[in-house]
Write an enzyme that holds these catalytic residues in place. Structure first.
Site, PDB file in Angstrom:
ATOM      1  N   THR A 121      11.605  65.821 -58.468  1.00  0.00           N
ATOM      2  CA  THR A 121      10.698  66.038 -57.339  1.00  0.00           C
ATOM      3  C   THR A 121      11.378  66.684 -56.132  1.00  0.00           C
ATOM      4  O   THR A 121      10.735  66.865 -55.094  1.00  0.00           O
ATOM      5  CB  THR A 121      10.084  64.698 -56.909  1.00  0.00           C
ATOM      6  OG1 THR A 121      11.146  63.749 -56.675  1.00  0.00           O
ATOM      7  CG2 THR A 121       9.160  64.147 -57.990  1.00  0.00           C
ATOM      8  N   GLU A 122      12.635  67.062 -56.262  1.00  0.00           N
ATOM      9  CA  GLU A 122      13.378  67.559 -55.101  1.00  0.00           C
ATOM     10  C   GLU A 122      12.702  68.748 -54.423  1.00  0.00           C
ATOM     11  O   GLU A 122      12.602  68.791 -53.193  1.00  0.00           O
ATOM     12  CB  GLU A 122      14.809  67.947 -55.513  1.00  0.00           C
ATOM     13  CG  GLU A 122      15.712  66.771 -55.843  1.00  0.00           C
ATOM     14  CD  GLU A 122      15.656  66.348 -57.300  1.00  0.00           C
ATOM     15  OE1 GLU A 122      16.515  65.566 -57.717  1.00  0.00           O
ATOM     16  OE2 GLU A 122      14.737  66.807 -58.019  1.00  0.00           O
ATOM     17  N   VAL A 123      12.255  69.738 -55.216  1.00  0.00           N
ATOM     18  CA  VAL A 123      11.672  70.934 -54.595  1.00  0.00           C
ATOM     19  C   VAL A 123      10.424  70.606 -53.791  1.00  0.00           C
ATOM     20  O   VAL A 123      10.066  71.344 -52.872  1.00  0.00           O
ATOM     21  CB  VAL A 123      11.353  72.019 -55.645  1.00  0.00           C
ATOM     22  CG1 VAL A 123      12.633  72.606 -56.219  1.00  0.00           C
ATOM     23  CG2 VAL A 123      10.441  71.489 -56.742  1.00  0.00           C
TER      24      VAL A 123
END
Length: 244
Positions: A121-123
Site C-alpha cells: 500500500t506504500e504508493v
C-alpha cells in the site's frame, strides 16, 4: 511491556507480534522488541528454528504512522531475520500490508491461511516499498511484484504463493506448517545453519550493496509533502488529493 510474545516447544521458538490493538504495526518499540527477541534466539543453542506469527486478525499493517521506526532500524531488523543462523518461518493467518510484507519476505519459509490477504500500500500513501525491496526482489516473481507494488491492489494467499512471497498456503495453516517443523527438527543444527547461509547469500548481498541508499530514500520519502498528505488522508479515512 513487550510487544513480542515468546514460547518454545521441541526446539522451535515462537515469537508472536502481540500489539493487536495497533494491528501489529511496526512501531519503533515493536521493531526493537522483535530485534531483541531474535538476538536471544540466535544466541540460544537450544533453538533449532524460529516461527514468527501474530495475535489478532492482522499479521502486520506495516509501519506505524504515529510512531514509525527509524528506516535504519527497519533495515537492520530485516537483515537480522535473513542472517539469523536459524531458519525463520512466518506463520500468517491474518492480513498483511506494506512493511509487514517485508517481514514475510525476509523469512526463509512463509506459510499462510487461505483467508490471509496482502497489499503493497506504500504508493497509496505517497511513499515506496524501498527497504522491503531488499528481501523481496531476490525472492519473488518480478512481473507480479511490479503489478502489486505499482498499484497497491489487494491479493490473496494463492497469488502470494504463486509469486514467491509465500512458500505455501492452506485452509489449516498449522497442517501446512507441521511437515516444515518436523523437517527442521530432524536436521542437524550445524548443517541447518550452513544450508541457510548458502540460501541467503544473494539476499544478503543485496542488503550490503543497497541498504544505505534505500534507507536514505525511505527517509526522504517519508519526510515528503506527498507522504504527509497520504498519511493524513489515511488517518482521516479519505482519499488523498492526488486521486483522479
Amino acid at each position: 511491556m513487550t510487544a513480542i510474545g515468546r514460547a518454545r516447544a521441541r526446539g522451535v521458538a515462537t515469537l508472536t507480534l502481540d500489539a493487536p490493538h495497533h494491528r501489529n504495526a511496526l512501531s519503533a518499540a515493536l521493531v526493537a522488541d522483535l530485534a531483541g527477541a531474535l538476538a536471544d534466539c540466535a544466541g540460544d543453542d537450544g533453538v533449532r528454528a524460529v516461527v514468527l506469527t501474530h495475535t489478532g486478525t492482522t499479521f502486520s499493517a506495516g509501519a506505524d504512522l504515529r510512531d514509525p521506526p527509524e528506516p535504519g532500524a527497519l533495515a537492520a531488523l530485516l537483515r537480522q531475520i535473513v542472517a539469523l543462523p536459524r531458519p525463520v518461518i512466518a506463520r500468517v493467518t491474518g492480513h498483511t500490508r506494506a512493511g509487514g510484507l517485508g517481514l514475510v519476505a525476509a523469512c526463509d519459509i512463509a506459510v499462510a491461511a487461505t483467508t490471509a490477504t496482502f497489499a503493497f500500500t506504500e504508493v497509496r500513501i505517497g511513499v515506496a516499498p524501498a527497504l522491503i525491496s531488499l528481501p523481496l526482489l531476490p525472492r519473488t516473481d518480478p512481473r507480479a511484484l511490479a503489478r502489486h507494488c505499482l498499484t497497491g491492489e489487494r491479493f490473496d494467499a494463492a497469488e502470494a504463493t504463486r509469486m514467491g512471497l509465500l512458500t505455501a498456503c492452506g485452509d489449516d495453516v498449522d497442517a501446512v506448517l507441521e511437515p516444515v517443523l518436523d523437517g527442521v527438527r530432524r536436521a542437524a543444527p550445524r548443517a541447518l545453519a550452513e544450508t541457510k547461509r548458502l540460501l541467503t547469500a544473494r539476499v544478503l548481498e543485496s542488503f550490503d550493496r543497497d541498504a544505505d541508499g534505500l534507507t536514505a530514500l525511505s527517509a526522504r520519502l517519508f519526510a515528503s509533502a506527498d507522504a504527509r498528505e497520504g498519511m493524513t488522508a489515511f488517518l482521516e479515512r479519505r482519499d488523498p488529493e492526488w486521486v483522479v
